[in-house]
Motif scaffolding. Structure first.
Motif, PDB file in Angstrom:
ATOM      1  N   ILE A 207       0.825  -1.211   0.000  1.00  0.00           N
ATOM      2  CA  ILE A 207       0.000   0.000   0.000  1.00  0.00           C
ATOM      3  C   ILE A 207       0.862   1.266   0.000  1.00  0.00           C
ATOM      4  CG2 ILE A 207      -1.626   1.362   1.387  1.00  0.00           C
ATOM      5  CD1 ILE A 207      -2.841  -1.391   2.278  1.00  0.00           C
ATOM      6  N   PHE A 208       1.848   1.308   0.875  1.00  0.00           N
ATOM      7  CA  PHE A 208       2.682   2.505   0.975  1.00  0.00           C
ATOM      8  C   PHE A 208       3.590   2.665  -0.240  1.00  0.00           C
ATOM      9  CE2 PHE A 208       1.175   2.629   5.272  1.00  0.00           C
ATOM     10  CZ  PHE A 208       1.358   3.943   5.705  1.00  0.00           C
ATOM     11  N   ASN A 209       4.095   1.555  -0.781  1.00  0.00           N
ATOM     12  CA  ASN A 209       4.930   1.652  -1.982  1.00  0.00           C
ATOM     13  C   ASN A 209       4.114   2.116  -3.183  1.00  0.00           C
ATOM     14  OD1 ASN A 209       7.135   0.855  -0.535  1.00  0.00           O
ATOM     15  ND2 ASN A 209       7.558  -0.988  -1.706  1.00  0.00           N
ATOM     16  N   PHE A 210       2.867   1.667  -3.255  1.00  0.00           N
ATOM     17  CA  PHE A 210       1.967   2.144  -4.310  1.00  0.00           C
ATOM     18  C   PHE A 210       1.810   3.664  -4.205  1.00  0.00           C
ATOM     19  CE2 PHE A 210      -2.500   3.537  -4.918  1.00  0.00           C
ATOM     20  CZ  PHE A 210      -2.576   3.438  -6.299  1.00  0.00           C
ATOM     21  N   GLY A 211       1.565   4.154  -3.007  1.00  0.00           N
ATOM     22  CA  GLY A 211       1.417   5.595  -2.807  1.00  0.00           C
ATOM     23  C   GLY A 211       2.673   6.360  -3.182  1.00  0.00           C
ATOM     24  N   HIS A 212       3.832   5.792  -2.863  1.00  0.00           N
ATOM     25  CA  HIS A 212       5.087   6.469  -3.194  1.00  0.00           C
ATOM     26  C   HIS A 212       5.305   6.543  -4.706  1.00  0.00           C
ATOM     27  CE1 HIS A 212       9.179   7.900  -2.494  1.00  0.00           C
ATOM     28  NE2 HIS A 212       9.538   7.122  -3.484  1.00  0.00           N
ATOM     29  N   ARG A 213       4.977   5.461  -5.397  1.00  0.00           N
ATOM     30  CA  ARG A 213       5.206   5.444  -6.851  1.00  0.00           C
ATOM     31  C   ARG A 213       4.379   6.496  -7.571  1.00  0.00           C
ATOM     32  NH1 ARG A 213       4.652  -0.098  -6.178  1.00  0.00           N
ATOM     33  NH2 ARG A 213       2.651  -0.041  -7.280  1.00  0.00           N
ATOM     34  N   ILE A 214       3.167   6.750  -7.082  1.00  0.00           N
ATOM     35  CA  ILE A 214       2.306   7.715  -7.765  1.00  0.00           C
ATOM     36  C   ILE A 214       2.401   9.105  -7.124  1.00  0.00           C
ATOM     37  CG2 ILE A 214       0.722   5.896  -8.510  1.00  0.00           C
ATOM     38  CD1 ILE A 214      -1.242   6.910  -6.347  1.00  0.00           C
ATOM     39  N   LYS A 215       3.362   9.261  -6.200  1.00  0.00           N
ATOM     40  CA  LYS A 215       3.603  10.545  -5.525  1.00  0.00           C
ATOM     41  C   LYS A 215       2.353  11.068  -4.809  1.00  0.00           C
ATOM     42  CE  LYS A 215       7.538  12.205  -8.229  1.00  0.00           C
ATOM     43  NZ  LYS A 215       7.945  10.878  -8.704  1.00  0.00           N
ATOM     44  N   ALA A 216       1.716  10.164  -4.077  1.00  0.00           N
ATOM     45  CA  ALA A 216       0.532  10.515  -3.298  1.00  0.00           C
ATOM     46  C   ALA A 216       0.897  10.624  -1.820  1.00  0.00           C
ATOM     47  CB  ALA A 216      -0.554   9.455  -3.485  1.00  0.00           C
ATOM     48  N   LEU A 217       0.024  11.269  -1.063  1.00  0.00           N
ATOM     49  CA  LEU A 217       0.136  11.283   0.389  1.00  0.00           C
ATOM     50  C   LEU A 217      -0.678  10.096   0.902  1.00  0.00           C
ATOM     51  CD1 LEU A 217       1.241  13.145   2.742  1.00  0.00           C
ATOM     52  CD2 LEU A 217      -1.088  14.040   2.883  1.00  0.00           C
ATOM     53  N   THR A 218      -0.029   9.150   1.560  1.00  0.00           N
ATOM     54  CA  THR A 218      -0.740   7.975   2.054  1.00  0.00           C
ATOM     55  C   THR A 218      -1.384   8.297   3.391  1.00  0.00           C
ATOM     56  OG1 THR A 218       0.709   6.422   0.885  1.00  0.00           O
ATOM     57  CG2 THR A 218      -0.517   5.570   2.786  1.00  0.00           C
ATOM     58  N   VAL A 219      -2.694   8.100   3.480  1.00  0.00           N
ATOM     59  CA  VAL A 219      -3.465   8.393   4.683  1.00  0.00           C
ATOM     60  C   VAL A 219      -3.677   7.081   5.428  1.00  0.00           C
ATOM     61  CG1 VAL A 219      -5.557   9.454   5.598  1.00  0.00           C
ATOM     62  CG2 VAL A 219      -4.607  10.243   3.417  1.00  0.00           C
ATOM     63  N   SER A 220      -3.243   7.029   6.683  1.00  0.00           N
ATOM     64  CA  SER A 220      -3.234   5.757   7.390  1.00  0.00           C
ATOM     65  C   SER A 220      -3.187   5.972   8.901  1.00  0.00           C
ATOM     66  CB  SER A 220      -1.999   4.940   6.959  1.00  0.00           C
ATOM     67  OG  SER A 220      -1.875   3.757   7.719  1.00  0.00           O
ATOM     68  N   ALA A 221      -3.655   4.971   9.639  1.00  0.00           N
ATOM     69  CA  ALA A 221      -3.487   4.947  11.093  1.00  0.00           C
ATOM     70  C   ALA A 221      -2.313   4.057  11.482  1.00  0.00           C
ATOM     71  CB  ALA A 221      -4.768   4.425  11.767  1.00  0.00           C
ATOM     72  N   ASN A 222      -1.616   3.523  10.473  1.00  0.00           N
ATOM     73  CA  ASN A 222      -0.557   2.552  10.719  1.00  0.00           C
ATOM     74  C   ASN A 222       0.770   3.249  10.999  1.00  0.00           C
ATOM     75  OD1 ASN A 222       1.013   0.279  10.896  1.00  0.00           O
ATOM     76  ND2 ASN A 222       0.394  -0.579   8.930  1.00  0.00           N
ATOM     77  N   GLU A 223       0.847   3.913  12.128  1.00  0.00           N
ATOM     78  CA  GLU A 223       2.066   4.619  12.503  1.00  0.00           C
ATOM     79  C   GLU A 223       3.207   3.643  12.749  1.00  0.00           C
ATOM     80  OE1 GLU A 223       3.422   8.163  15.605  1.00  0.00           O
ATOM     81  OE2 GLU A 223       1.513   7.129  15.864  1.00  0.00           O
ATOM     82  N   GLY A 224       2.867   2.433  13.227  1.00  0.00           N
ATOM     83  CA  GLY A 224       3.897   1.432  13.490  1.00  0.00           C
ATOM     84  C   GLY A 224       4.688   1.071  12.248  1.00  0.00           C
TER      85      GLY A 224
END
Length: 407
Positions: free
Chosen positions: A355-372
Motif C-alpha cells: 500500500i505505501f509503496n503504491f502511494g510512493h510510486r504515484i507521488k501521493a500522500l498515504t493516509v493511514s493509522a498505521n504509525e507502526g
C-alpha cells in the motif's frame, strides 16, 4: 612544547567537556539518534580516561580526539525542529551514508564540519593521501542520497555548516553544485595542510561516509510523523490505507461514539473519538483531493466490512467506492531501490508495504493509522509521505451488545 602536567590538564579539560556534552543532550534524548551521539561521546571520554591513567600523554593523542566535531554536532542537535541525528541511509546493497542532522520534518539535511578551513581546501585541491574523500566528494554523496530519499517527493535541502569557517573558493564550488553553505566565509589562501592539522579524527568518521553496510540496530524515537498537509498543497492525490477507509465509514466516527463496548479497545476509541473526532480531520484533508487506493487495500477493506460491518457501514462503503479510484497494486511501475528492499518483519507487513509503496510510486500522500509501519520503515532508513490519524474500528455490529451512554 607542552609539559607532561600541561598535557594531563588538557586531558582533564577534554573529559569534563565531553561530560558536559552528554548532559546537554539529556533533555532531548528522545530524538532519534541522540543516544547514539551520546555513545560516541562516551567512547571519546573512555579513550581520554585511559590516557589519564597512563600518565603518558602525547599531543598527537589529544589531536586524535573527535570531541571538537562531536561538540559541533551537539550544538546543532540542540536547535529547534531537529528530528534526527546520525541517521543512516542506505545508498545500495553495499554502502550507506550517515546524515549528521535532519530537521524540519525531514526537509533539511545538515552536515556539520568542524575542521580547519585550510585543511579542507587542501584536501579538495588533492593535497592529501590517496583515497581520502574531500568535502566536494561528500557533497556529491549527500546530493545523490537525497534523490533516493525525498521528503514529500522533493529531495531534502542540503546544508554544509562549517563551524570553523570555510575559504571562499571552496564555498563557491559547493554552492555551484547545489549545497547551501553556512559558516564564516574566509579569504582564500594557497591551501596546504599544516602539521598541526595533518590528522583530524573527523576525517575518519566523516570523510569516508560511504561505508560498508553493517548489521546494526538504530533507535527510533517518537518523532512526529508529518501531519503538515497544509504545507504541501501541491500533493493533490491521497492514497487511502485500509485503516483510513475504516475510519471514514465507521459508525463510531459518524455520530455513534456514545457506547461502552465489551471490547475495551473499542470503548477506548470511542472516548478518543468524543475528544478528538477523526472524521472532520479527514473530511478537511479530502477537500479538492483525488482519492485512490490499490487493489490490495480495497479488497482487504471490503472483506473486513462484509465480515464485521453493519448496514450503515456497508452503505457508507458503497458511497466511498463512488469517489475513490482503485488501481492495480503494480500501477506506476517498479519500486525504487530502498523501498523494494524494505524487509517484511515486525511492524512491516506485506500488505502495508504494498500500500505505501503504491502511494510512493504515484507521488501521493498515504493516509493511514498505521504509525507502526511508518516508524518501522524509518528504522530501515526508508521514509514515506504519510498523514497519520488515530485508529478507528468498525463498531455498528457491536452496538447491540454495548451499553449506550446518554449524553
Amino acid at each position: 612544547m607542552e609539559t607532561s602536567e600541561e598535557l594531563i590538564s588538557m586531558v582533564n579539560e577534554k573529559v569534563n567537556y565531553g561530560k558536559s556534552l552528554i548532559d546537554k543532550l539529556e533533555p532531548i534524548n528522545e530524538i532519534d539518534g541522540v543516544m547514539k551521539l551520546q555513545r560516541k561521546i562516551r567512547q571519546e571520554i573512555e579513550f581520554l580516561k585511559k590516557l589519564q591513567k597512563s600518565k603518558k600523554v602525547k599531543i598527537e593523542q589529544l589531536s586524535c580526539s573527535n570531541l571538537r566535531h562531536l561538540g559541533a554536532m551537539v550544538k546543532c542537535a540542540l536547535r529547534p525542529d531537529v528530528v534526527s541525528v546520525c541517521k543512516i541511509f542506505h545508498i545500495n546493497d553495499a554502502s550507506k551514508l550517515v546524515i549528521d542532522i535532519i530537521s524540519e520534518e525531514g526537509r533539511v539535511w545538515t552536515k556539520v564540519i568542524a575542521r580547519n578551513p585550510k585543511s579542507l581546501s587542501a584536501l579538495s585541491a588533492g593535497k592529501a593521501s590517496y583515497g581520502a574523500r574531500s568535502i566536494l566528494d561528500q557533497a556529491e554523496d549527500y546530493l545523490d542520497c537525497a534523490k533516493l530519499y525525498p521528503c514529500m517527493y522533493q529531495p531534502p535541502k542540503i546544508i554544509f555548516e562549517f563551524m570553523s569557517g570555510i575559504e571562499e573558493n571552496l564555498a563557491n564550488k559547493l554552492k555551484a553544485v547545489g549545497i547551501t553553505v553556512k559558516g564564516e566565509i574566509l579569504p582564500s589562501s594557497n591551501a596546504c595542510a599544516d602539521d598541526g592539522d595533518s590528522y583530524d579524527s573527523e576525517d575518519s568518521e566523516n570523510e569516508s561516509l560511504l561505508v560498508k553496510v553493517e548489521n546494526s540496530s538504530h533507535e527510533i524515537s517518537s518523532n512526529k510523523v508529518s501531519q503538515s498537509f497544509e504545507e504541501h498543497p501541491e500533493i493533490k492525490t491521497l492514497n487511502l490505507d485500509v485503516t483510513a477507509m475504516m475510519a471514514v465509514v465507521s459508525n463510531m466516527t459518524n455520530g455513534h461514539c456514545n457506547y461502552i463496548f465489551k471490547q475495551e479497545v473499542l470503548t477506548q476509541q470511542c472516548s478518543w473519538e468524543a475528544e478528538r473526532p477523526v472524521k472532520p480531520i479527514l473530511d478537511r484533508l479530502f477537500e479538492e483531493k483525488t482519492l485512490v487506493c490499490c487493489e490490495t487495500a480495497w479488497n482487504d477493506f471490503e472483506k473486513i466490512v462484509n465480515t464485521l460491518g453493519g448496514p450503515k457501514e456497508i452503505e457508507r462503503t458503497k458511497e466511498l467506492k463512488q469517489i475513490i479510484t482503485v488501481y492495480p497494486d503494480d500501477f506506476g511501475g517498479e519500486d525504487d531501490y530502498p523501498r523494494k528492499n524494505l524487509k517484511v518483519r515486525g511492524h512491516v507487513r506485506l500488505r502495508s508495504k504494498i500500500i505505501f509503496n503504491f502511494g510512493h510510486r504515484i507521488k501521493a500522500l498515504t493516509v493511514s493509522a498505521n504509525e507502526g509501519f511508518v516508524r518501522a520503515a524509518m528504522q530501515q532508513g526508508i521514509t514515506y509521505a504519510a498523514f497519520i490519524h488515530e485508529s478507528r474500528a468498525l463498531t455498528e455490529g457491536k452496538e447491540p451488545t454495548a451499553t449506550k451512554i446518554t449524553l
